[in-house]
Enzyme design. Structure first.
Site, PDB file in Angstrom:
ATOM      1  N   ASP A 190       0.858  -1.184   0.000  1.00  0.00           N
ATOM      2  CA  ASP A 190       0.000   0.000   0.000  1.00  0.00           C
ATOM      3  C   ASP A 190       0.891   1.230   0.000  1.00  0.00           C
ATOM      4  O   ASP A 190       2.127   1.109  -0.013  1.00  0.00           O
ATOM      5  CB  ASP A 190      -0.987  -0.009   1.189  1.00  0.00           C
ATOM      6  N   HIS A 265      -2.827   3.171  -4.897  1.00  0.00           N
ATOM      7  CA  HIS A 265      -2.315   2.786  -3.572  1.00  0.00           C
ATOM      8  C   HIS A 265      -0.884   2.257  -3.646  1.00  0.00           C
ATOM      9  O   HIS A 265      -0.539   1.322  -2.927  1.00  0.00           O
ATOM     10  CB  HIS A 265      -3.228   1.733  -2.920  1.00  0.00           C
ATOM     11  N   GLU A 331     -10.028   2.328  -5.220  1.00  0.00           N
ATOM     12  CA  GLU A 331      -9.781   3.744  -4.927  1.00  0.00           C
ATOM     13  C   GLU A 331      -8.700   4.374  -5.808  1.00  0.00           C
ATOM     14  O   GLU A 331      -7.829   5.082  -5.317  1.00  0.00           O
ATOM     15  CB  GLU A 331      -9.394   3.909  -3.447  1.00  0.00           C
TER      16      GLU A 331
HETATM   17  C1  ACM Z   1     -10.730  -0.757   0.727  1.00  0.00           C
HETATM   18  O1  ACM Z   1     -11.196  -0.749   1.882  1.00  0.00           O
HETATM   19  N1  ACM Z   1     -10.188   0.344   0.214  1.00  0.00           N
HETATM   20  C2  ACM Z   1     -10.758  -1.944  -0.107  1.00  0.00           C
END
Ligand code: ACM
Ligand code: ZN
Length: 763
Positions: A190, A265, A331
């Protein structure tokens, strides 16, 4: 006399037996008989030594018995009593099921596979002490037939936002396995840390795994790192450590699914290799939630990014035997792709519609590579946007809508909706609980979860492989806190995904939980004692406002005050709904066995106005996810807070059109509606709000339309749209809040926003 004595002995034996059989998850069928099997120095384990898989299961069991008693079991020897493990074709229990029969002279566990034998062993171990003891090891006589309802039973752990040691990862896996969870979703990549050694790209861990240590500050308020500051917080798993963890998990029938997040991410990868982003600019590893000026996406127009990812995935696939590789996909902030010449060229040359199409292109290209290695991808539900990759399994996290859509399109689905299976959310409080990211997923809410949505027919429901709880670590900084957030909620989830729906029983689960709490205590595990927070729920009846108080705690009472003081043992005892007819502060506590439970009383302010308790009807439907306290939440006197979703009525992409029936004509001189903006959650203030009144409910007269005066890029704000006017006598009020679109630089640019409203205040 003698006879009576015998009966008493039998009865007390039975009592011992029942007390010890508190298996979680509840088996499919369990019959407890009289008597017990005693494990001692003359107990032998019998199994076919030629079966290597079975030998692993036996090793696991023998080690567990040695741990709790110091005893070494005889192997295939002549003995006083025997524990027999057998892999044999058994109908009706599937790949992971088992049968177990315990009599005073033998315990026999039979299964089709090693997995089933392991689960039989886990059930057996739950009847024994949890720690080293000199107690006689008695297993109550019983017979069990058991198998799981769902084949995917997952727990996730984010090791990027905080790094957890390999030893703790093993402890976590062991905990999963004890409750028959079979999948560990390891979130290894991440923005704030790359945690897996990749031999071809050493900077991913020498740079990307380390950041400036700001653990003392709350995630969202951490300043970005400055050049020259030492990056001392972090860590990563070497490939040798990973192999060891995979082996440890396999011994417990836990599959590890690695998540190699992409295309968003990935600020940690970009800090290591800046050429991977669209801007190709240098950046330092992120310290927390401050992303301003940072790149966090791979460039989707640059072929060398795909070469990099194929090389990374080749090493990942060589390490992990899992059929699935999780590629993230959530996201993605698509703004940088819109202004990147390479990304735009790709959109044109590959005939893609837009940036959603580019995201879909990215995932499909990676899927093709992963499929070529005989593996399959899982992605978060955003991978539906722009078109789903042909073989993809979808993890539905933004509610269940993505899962429903994917199942209807005949794609496999894993349910992980934020409510109720994000275990980084509060389980009680929030007063008195460790700071969490928000939300409220209590033990009962998890227990009541049903992974098959009503929207799916029987054929579509088959695509739901199971469910998973996610544990993101922005607000979780220690192993102890991980334990606390997971225990006991994971036990509730285990029963959701393993036990037959008809065997679930909240009261009985609580009863069984007591033994598990005792075991957690003995093992030094941190756990939550329960949700003692009283639930305060307004409800309208015939134009009057009442409040219902309830607690999840069985056999508890609720004491409350309405004068703002803390409840004590001499406060009012709650019996029937309380009528609210003045502005007041209500406080309520759970009382169990004469003691006030929980750290702080639950509290709720009620603000009186002329529409309190009045009926509200909506023209457009309310989202099923944001229903606050029910249909009349806009007239319940409860105002919202920006951090907590539960106060708000949400409309997804539609205008909010509410008609309030005041019951009779009333003199009024102002109307207001409270709305919320949370930029990151796609919640925007309406473009405008129109206020109208009527006396017949058909013909409405406009009083005023108020335009939104707040800057659309404001991150978070609560705002009351209001109008004052000379006194009018009216029966009906209509409020129309016009939906906004997400602004140009937003993740969802041009797409319909959410409207959130908490109250229509009429004076
Ligand atoms: C997430 O909670 N962004 C998958
Ligand atoms: Zn680009």
């Amino acid at each position: 006399m003698k006879k009576l004595f015998l009966v008493l002995v039998l009865a007390s034996n039975l009592l011992i037996a029942q007390r010890n059989v508190s298996i979680i998850p509840q088996p499919v069928s369990l019959q407890i008989n009289q008597g017990a099997f005693v494990i001692d120095n003359s107990t032998a384990v019998k199994f076919n030594t030629a079966d290597k898989e079975l030998k692993l299961a036996v090793n696991f069991f023998s080690a567990a018995i040695r741990n709790i008693s110091g005893k070494t079991l005889l192997l295939n020897d002549v003995a006083k009593n025997n524990i027999v493990f057998k892999i044999a074709k058994t109908n009706g229990i599937g790949d992971e099921g088992y049968t177990m029969n315990v009599s005073p002279s033998s315990i026999t566990i039979v299964a089709n596979t090693k997995a089933g034998v392991i689960y039989g062993i886990q059930s057996l171990l739950q009847t024994l002490p949890a720690i080293r003891t000199n107690e006689v090891l008695q297993v109550p006589c019983m017979s069990i037939t058991d198998f799981p309802r769902f084949k995917y039973r997952g727990m996730h752990l984010d090791v990027s936002r905080h790094f957890f040691s390999p030893e703790f990862v093993k402890e976590y896996i062991n905990l999963l396995a004890s409750y028959k969870m079979n999948t560990f979703h390891w979130h290894l990549v991440d923005d704030q840390g790359w945690r897996i050694e990749i031999k071809k790209y050493p900077l991913l861990t020498s740079v990307g795994a380390w950041r400036v240590d700001q653990t003392d500050k709350v995630w969202a308020s951490r300043p970005q790192a400055k050049t020259g500051e030492a990056a001392t917080y972090g860590g990563y798993y070497t490939q040798e450590q990973i192999k060891d963890i995979i082996k440890y998990a396999a011994e417990r029938n836990v599959t590890i699914i690695p998540e190699i997040e992409m295309p968003g991410h990935v600020a940690s990868a970009i800090a290591s290799y800046p050429a991977l982003s669209c801007t190709q600019q240098q950046q330092l590893p992120l310290t927390g939630g401050n992303y301003s000026g940072m790149s966090s996406n791979y460039c989707a127009g640059n072929d060398s990014v795909f070469t990099f990812l194929e090389n990374v995935l080749t090493e990942v696939i060589a390490l992990f035997p899992s059929k699935y590789i999780h590629i993230g996909g959530d996201e993605v902030e698509k703004g940088p792709w819109k202004v990147c010449p390479k990304c735009q060229t790709r959109i044109k040359s590959s005939h893609l519609e837009n940036e959603d199409g580019l995201q879909s292109y990215f995932i499909k290209r990676i899927e093709k590579f992963i499929n070529s290695k005989n593996r399959k991808i899982i992605g978060w539900d955003e991978i539906l946007e722009g078109g789903l990759a042909p073989e993809a399994t979808v993890m539905s996290w933004r509610g269940e809508a993505g899962g429903i859509e994917a199942a209807k399109a005949h794609h496999d689905v894993i349910m992980t909706p934020g409510s109720p299976v994000y275990f980084d959310h509060y389980q009680a409080g929030p007063e008195g609980e460790p700071l969490a990211i928000g939300g409220m997923n209590t033990l009962k809410k998890v227990y009541d979860y049903e992974p098959i949505p009503k929207e799916l027919n029987a054929a579509e429901a088959k695509y739901v492989l199971g469910a998973q709880a996610n544990l993101w670590a922005e607000y979780i900084t220690t192993a102890e806190q991980v334990e606390y957030m997971v225990l006991p909620r994971m036990l509730a989830l285990a029963e959701v995904v393993w036990s037959p729906k008809e065997n679930k029983n909240w009261e009985n689960f609580n009863e069984r939980l007591k033994n598990h709490f005792k075991a957690f205590g003995q093992r030094g595990l941190h756990y939550s004692l329960g949700n003692f927070t009283v639930s305060i729920k307004p409800s309208s009846q015939n134009g009057r406002l009442f409040v219902d108080l309830s607690t999840e705690i069985l056999n508890a009472a609720i004491y409350y005050t309405t004068d703002g003081t803390e409840p004590t043992l001499s406060s009012n005892i709650y019996a029937i709904p309380i009528e609210i007819n003045a502005s007041l502060l209500l406080k309520a506590s759970t009382i169990l066995n004469g003691q006030i439970m929980g750290v702080k009383a639950a509290r709720q302010n009620f603000v009186m106005h002329k529409a309190i308790g009045k009926n509200v009807t909506y023209t457009n439907p309310l989202s099923r996810y944001y229903q606050a306290d029910g249909p009349n939440s806009l007239t319940d006197g409860v105002r919202g807070t920006a951090a907590v979703g539960k106060y708000w009525h949400g409309f997804n992409g539609d205008d909010l059109i509410a008609i309030i029936d005041m019951g009779e004509e009333k003199n009024i001189q102002n109307i207001a509606i409270g709305c919320l903006q949370n930029y990151n959650d796609w919640i925007f203030l309406p473009q405008s709000v129109k206020f109208e009144t009527s006396n017949d409910g058909n013909v409405f007269t406009e009083i005023k339309t108020v335009n939104n005066p707040i800057d659309i890029n404001t991150k978070s704000v609560m705002f009351d749209f209001k109008t004052d006017f000379p006194i009018l006598s009216v029966r009906y009020i209509r409020v129309t809040a016009k939906n906004n679109l997400c602004p140009p630089d937003h993740n969802g640019a041009g797409k319909p926003a959410w409207i959130f409203a908490d109250e229509i205040v009429v004076e």
